[in-house]
Design a protein around this motif. Structure first.
Motif: not given
Length: 82
Positions: A21-22, A24-25, A29
């Motif tokens: 998730q990190r 992907q974020s 971004g």
């Protein structure tokens, strides 16, 4: 004596969900950041073509810049919205 083979692995280790998730974020971004700033800069390139009078000679370039600007606007739409 152990019968375990040194070449055999146990179950594969996948990155933790929070790590995925990190990542992907970070990717989302970065894409929004690039899209936003591209949408800011690309109109200046199009304006330069219009002012120089070479739009008729380089119509495919102008259309490509216009399409790239539309994509950049869509991609960078959510940049820094909280």
């Amino acid at each position: 004596m152990s019968s375990a083979s040194p070449f055999r692995r146990s179950a594969p280790e996948f990155p933790s969900t929070s790590g995925v998730q990190r990542l992907q974020s970070l990717a989302v971004g970065s894409a929004r950041f690039a899209g936003f700033w591209s949408a800011v800069v690309l109109p200046f390139a199009m304006l330069a073509l219009v002012v120089s009078g070479s739009v008729a000679e380089q119509a495919p370039l102008f259309v490509g810049l216009l399409l790239a600007n539309v994509v950049a606007l869509r991609l960078g739409h959510g940049h820094r919205q909280e």
